[in-house]
Design a protein around this motif. Structure first.
Motif, short mmCIF file in Angstrom:
data_model
loop_
_atom_site.label_atom_id
_atom_site.label_comp_id
_atom_site.label_asym_id
_atom_site.label_seq_id
_atom_site.Cartn_x
_atom_site.Cartn_y
_atom_site.Cartn_z
N SER A 1 22.05 14.63 -1.56
CA SER A 1 23.94 15.96 -1.03
C SER A 1 22.69 17.45 -1.23
N PHE A 2 23.63 18.23 -0.23
CA PHE A 2 22.61 19.40 -0.11
C PHE A 2 21.11 19.48 -0.34
N PHE B 1 31.52 17.28 -16.96
CA PHE B 1 31.42 18.57 -16.86
C PHE B 1 33.26 19.77 -17.35
N GLU C 1 24.41 27.89 -5.23
CA GLU C 1 23.69 28.19 -3.63
C GLU C 1 24.51 28.38 -2.98
N VAL C 2 24.94 27.13 -2.15
CA VAL C 2 25.16 26.81 -1.21
C VAL C 2 27.05 27.56 -0.62
N SER D 1 29.46 20.48 2.80
CA SER D 1 29.03 19.38 3.06
C SER D 1 28.92 19.22 4.35
N LYS E 1 37.46 9.97 -7.27
CA LYS E 1 36.13 9.98 -8.25
C LYS E 1 36.34 9.93 -9.59
N TYR F 1 25.23 12.51 -4.30
CA TYR F 1 24.77 11.77 -2.61
C TYR F 1 26.28 12.01 -2.23
N ASP F 2 25.64 12.54 -0.47
CA ASP F 2 26.38 12.25 0.48
C ASP F 2 26.08 11.36 1.04
N TYR G 1 18.86 22.07 0.57
CA TYR G 1 19.30 23.18 -0.81
C TYR G 1 18.36 22.79 -1.36
N ASN H 1 28.30 13.71 -16.28
CA ASN H 1 27.07 15.00 -16.45
C ASN H 1 25.90 14.34 -16.58
N GLU I 1 28.66 12.09 -9.66
CA GLU I 1 30.01 11.98 -8.92
C GLU I 1 29.98 10.42 -8.67
N ILE J 1 25.81 22.26 -13.76
CA ILE J 1 25.40 20.83 -13.74
C ILE J 1 24.32 20.41 -14.45
N ALA K 1 29.82 15.97 -1.86
CA ALA K 1 30.24 15.98 -2.97
C ALA K 1 30.81 16.79 -3.55
N ILE K 2 31.81 16.66 -4.31
CA ILE K 2 32.79 17.19 -4.83
C ILE K 2 31.75 19.01 -5.30
N ILE K 3 30.81 18.52 -6.52
CA ILE K 3 30.34 19.41 -7.35
C ILE K 3 29.14 19.79 -6.16
N THR K 4 29.08 21.30 -5.87
CA THR K 4 28.58 22.05 -5.08
C THR K 4 27.27 22.87 -5.75
N PRO K 5 26.20 23.45 -5.91
CA PRO K 5 26.00 24.20 -6.32
C PRO K 5 26.17 25.81 -5.73
N LEU L 1 32.99 23.66 -8.22
CA LEU L 1 33.91 21.98 -7.24
C LEU L 1 34.06 22.87 -5.69
#
Lengths: 653, 653
Positions: free
Chosen positions: A25-26, A204, B75-76, B225, A250, A36-37, A29, A254, A267, B208, B69-73, B218
């Motif tokens: 994912s991402f 989490f 920065e994004v 994404s 889902k 993972y996406d 960045y 962590n 996740e 994370i 992913a649901i969890i997003t850093p 979240l």
């Protein structure tokens, strides 16, 4: 029986990334470990897996599906035990502060030493040099060995290492710390020492609402949502037992240091069944339908003897011989087997491993994992545990809400039991502020304990009750313990829960490996043999070559298929030959391809190609579309079709 | 055209809870505001809604679905603007510290005052008493009025309140604070003053990994994404434009004070489409298929004039008259209309409202909400915005990854443009540490700005460049600005994004209200008229009365249906009459019922009942099961069936 099928994992992984099955994912960045996406192929595979799961379990078994909240208040997870016990042990490089999961670090270091030892022995045998025993020190490492030179280990040390590795999942914090010190386990990258292990909770956490006063966690499993709704589910089922609830969604962990691709992620999509059953009767009314199925079993006693030898046995035999505890558990193992077979898992790479007593939660009475073999080894993909009455009991205790079944009895139960009869006039004034606590204590006593009180009172005239508030003297004036007769028309009980819990990402990844092969003609032509039920796109629609004249027919075919619910992909790129286009869509596991050429315009004939045999038939558009719908919904097979539709000759692909 | 359909909401809500459509999550723990668990009926409705959505959009429109992913850093979400701007304003009761969403508090207080004023006027008219103007104070509240006595407001104050309410969504923090002070808005429950509003970010945050150094949220939407994977999606689509990606999944908003049931929640299922389109060509190749559809439109200019009058117009007219900005936007509004019609939303309670310029994000160029009317009013259920190139541009800038399309041009583009040519030998030494910044600044100048530099240099021999570091004098020795000819064979552009975004919970709740009715015979007999595609259970299977002789046939029918993928519910409770059992399953919206009676055993005849007409036909088991499958997959209708199968007489239900 089982033959290890080697897979070129780096090649497979590159393919999965390039064709967007799934990616970190991402990634623009820099990515996040353990997230993972899923791209178009991965997400369609996942969705088809869920749809088949729903049909196989929820619909066919008439389960009550729910969709509960992901965000869970801390109180719920304190009760379930997750706040206290859902932890792993971590340690840090003393200098760089890099974080490790302690058991994984020990495992990696000892495995590397064993590997190095193996190489060293092979080398020394080759050189015909005797083992330089003098150079092997007490900690098992050969001293003064150059950094990248294989290191010899004593036989006894090898045995110790192997024993630790076999038990690696079961050590507590102190034991892991001792191993790290005793065997000088260090960060392999830096050579630095690591700190003693500490507990790290894998949930989490977050804060619910604007006040910051309500702590919540992302659920680590879907089970708790089902348990706390037990009474509503039972009511929905018109109070009938047994029954099951189910949830797909889902969950989150962590992980300290995620690795192994989709197998250990932060996740993940899971599907859980909670089957509620009378603890006195764990038979299943459809057991006879699975009793004949043969499973590859790895029972606990075999593992305890140090073996991983498979016992092949029918479910009927296994239950009658008490290898599997009860019919309901056996029934679900059978249904799991049928599900995995239906989606395309290789039966020979599937085994059911029983948990050993030290692996199981203290409340569980039996537990079997469906383990699927892939290039990472035998991977736990589905757990199937008998959780007894644990969860419903703890939630009920904590909330004072009854989570139980009331069964009207045809014949009332009549029984005698000891009860305390208090002389309340004297009891209260005598014990004052302690009176309530003493009364509660007396009411909580078992029949055996009450018998002791009765004996004390009757033989000595008193009984000393030990409590944290001190020893309280009970006398015959204060109470008597008497045998009374009870008659119950209703039986009230807390159901036991049998829980099949599916890690869909792990199943998905194993299925991808089991479906992957390369064409005989060329190693570089990769194919996934997804069956039509699971395949993301069902049909590839393509012109023999790029020509505007083909466009109307292509559009018509693609639209007809899509409107009938058949996902179709069109590949009409000018730059690629027909063979190249077949090949790059084989990489997506598309089972059928419809090709349009000049004959299609002239006479309405199109060809249909099957992916794995690459055989083709030719027929009218309408005929082909009808066949495709039947192939896709499973009511027709290719073998059958080519009996009535002659295979046509085509130029080499 | 639209008639307000009254619903008895408390009765409906009790029904939805009792029959476990959905309930507050963790209710045995006291529940958590804004979190709901969907029971068997709610979750099946949701799943059927998603399946139909997928078929209607992803499959039929050949979109590329993802599951991110649901969890997003953090920065994004900093880049997307959510960390800074995804906020609401909150204030607190100064004494109890109870928390309010500021705009909702103002709204509630002013609406209560207006309501009270209305009552007071009605009362005073009744009593024929002139308005006691002397008693109305400057803040608009009648002084000395008893607490629960209606309060009179000046006409001018009523007008002010109405104006504030009309604009309530658009105030900033300071304006809301001023309103609270000026109109003495207090906590209605306590009468205490409230603190000035402060910003509260609506994202749930977490950490994370084990180090605590990587902050995550979240996701508040699924869109990001998709954007960050744009290049992979384009590649998967063989570089062809336009195309769309799509995602279905949970998103999260930490609402300050959730209310209105499923309409404002902290965790919600959404489905989003990101359609990527050439900014120079927003036509759609299937536009002609929706051009004839008539929509209820509420354009921005009508709203700005203070009206909510609906304009009924075909999509073709609306686009050609520029009421809707472009064909692609129009196409999606049409597809949304068809989708809502298919699932059973009442067309007359659907309108498309255009955003006014002050509602839209600064980058959006047009936006229409599909609003569905229910007992809470007109509710935004689907947003359909043209987000221009905003998202792809900001992510690309931040990550330095190109998120754009490269189009090979058949005819190269030839053009002239001004460029700066620096004399690097002199430029660097002259400006030293500022040289790089000045050079960057020059490269960022527009053609118009460059023309000014050129003019300055050529007419005065110098140009003063103003920057934050000071004014820098550029001379002809240091640089020249020259016209150069460029030829491009590839056009590179950032696509615009048209984003239909579906709040599935809101659609689901509206559908529940639109489907709810009570039988003519009895107000207490509630029914949901879910169509067979959306209904959770498709068939009810029941015996005329409880009798062990019926069991084999019931089981056979239920199993046949389930194995064909038709969810069936059996209701064979001994305690309830057939009428009671029809009725309690009408409450679940089950469209068809199969009844087994003595004739079934004797001659294999069973009856099939349709829910809304309560008419029944009788036929052989095999015939009925075939009909049911056709009814459920939509290839047959009840109206048709009763033409060939005579309706039978039954005793009153």
């Amino acid at each position: 029986m089982f033959e290890d099928k080697k897979i070129d994992r780096p090649t497979l992984e590159a393919l999965l990334t390039n064709r967007f099955f799934f990616v970190p994912s991402f990634s623009i960045y820099g990515g996040v470990a353990g997230l993972y996406d899923y791209g178009p192929i991965g997400s369609a595979l996942q969705q088809n897996l869920i749809n088949l799961w729903r049909q196989h379990f929820v619909v066919e078994e008439d389960m009550l599906e729910m969709d509960g909240a992901i965000i869970t208040p801390a109180e719920v997870l304190k009760t379930s035990g997750h706040v206290e016990k859902f932890t792993d042990f971590m340690c840090k490089d003393e200098v760089t502060l890099e974080v490790f999961r302690a058991d994984h670090l020990v495992e990696a270091v000892l495995e590397a030493r064993l590997e190095s030892n193996k190489l060293a022995r092979e080398l020394s045998e080759k050189l015909n040099v005797s083992e330089e025993k003098a150079n092997v020190s007490a900690d098992g490492k050969k001293k003064k060995a150059a950094a990248n030179k294989p290191t010899l280990l004593e036989d006894s040390v090898v045995a110790e290492y192997n024993e630790i590795l076999a038990k690696i999942d079961n050590y507590d914090m102190k034991e892991l710390g001792d191993i790290i010190v005793k065997y000088e386990v260090r960060n392999p990258a830096t050579g630095n020492k690591v700190t003693p292990p500490v507990e790290f909770n894998l949930m989490f956490d977050s804060s619910i609402g604007p006040t910051g006063n309500l702590k919540g966690y992302l659920r680590p499993e879907t089970a708790q949502s089902q348990f706390v709704n037990f009474s509503r589910l039972l009511e929905f089922n018109n109070q009938k037992m047994p029954f099951a609830s189910a949830m797909v969604g889902k969950s989150f962990r962590n992980e300290i240091s995620p690795r192994s691709g989709l197998l250990r992620v932060r996740e993940f999509m899971m599907a859980e069944i909670e089957h509620y059953v009378d603890p006195l009767n764990k038979n299943h009314h459809k057991f006879s339908e699975v009793a004949h199925i043969k499973l590859n079993l790895l029972p606990a006693n075999v593992q305890q003897s140090g073996s991983t030898k498979i016992t092949v046995m029918t479910i009927g035999e296994a239950v009658s011989q008490k290898v599997i505890d009860n019919e309901t558990l056996g029934y679900f193992l059978g249904r799991i087997f049928l599900f995995l077979e239906k989606i395309g898992i290789d039966n020979e790479r599937l085994r059911f491993r029983q948990h050993m007593s030290n692996e199981m939660a203290h409340y569980a009475c039996d537990c079997w994992d469906a383990e699927i073999h892939n290039s990472y080894g035998w991977i736990e993909c589905i757990g199937c545990a008998d959780r007894s009455a644990y969860d419903l009991t703890v939630h009920s205790k904590r909330t004072k809400e009854k989570l139980c079944v009331r069964e009207n009895l045809e014949t009332p139960i009549v029984y005698d039991a000891l009860v305390c009869n208090l002389n309340k006039k004297l009891f209260g004034p005598k014990f004052r502020q302690n009176a309530k606590a003493i009364q509660d204590k007396l009411e909580s006593l078992t029949q055996d304990e009450l018998a002791l009180v009765k004996e004390g009172l009757e033989s000595n005239g008193k009984y000393n009750l030990e409590m944290s508030s001190g020893v309280h003297e009970l006398t015959t004036e204060l109470l008597s313990v008497d045998l009374q007769t009870f008659k119950e028309n209703v039986r009230e009980y807390t159901p036991n829960v049998i829980e099949p819990s599916f890690g869909l990402g792990r199943i998905l990844y194993s299925l991808i490996e089991h479906s992957y092969y390369t064409r005989m003609e060329s190693e570089s032509r990769s194919v996934f043999r997804f069956n039509p039920l699971i395949a993301p796109f069902k049909v590839l629609v393509l012109p023999l070559l790029k020509n505007a004249a083909f466009r109307p027919i292509l559009t018509q075919i693609a639209r007809s298929l899509r409107s009938m619910g058949v996902p179709a992909r069109v590949d009409d790129a000018a730059s690629a030959s027909i063979g190249r286009r077949y090949s790059r869509n084989d990489e997506l596991g598309i089972p059928f391809a419809i090709t349009v050429d000049y004959q299609s315009i002239e006479s309405g004939l199109i060809t249909l190609r099957e992916r794995d045999t690459t055989t083709q038939i030719q027929a009218d558009i309408k005929v082909i579309l009808d066949l495709v719908v039947k192939l896709v919904n499973g009511s027709e097979t290719w073998e059958n079709i080519i009996k009535t539709h002659p295979v046509i000759e085509t130029s080499a692909e």
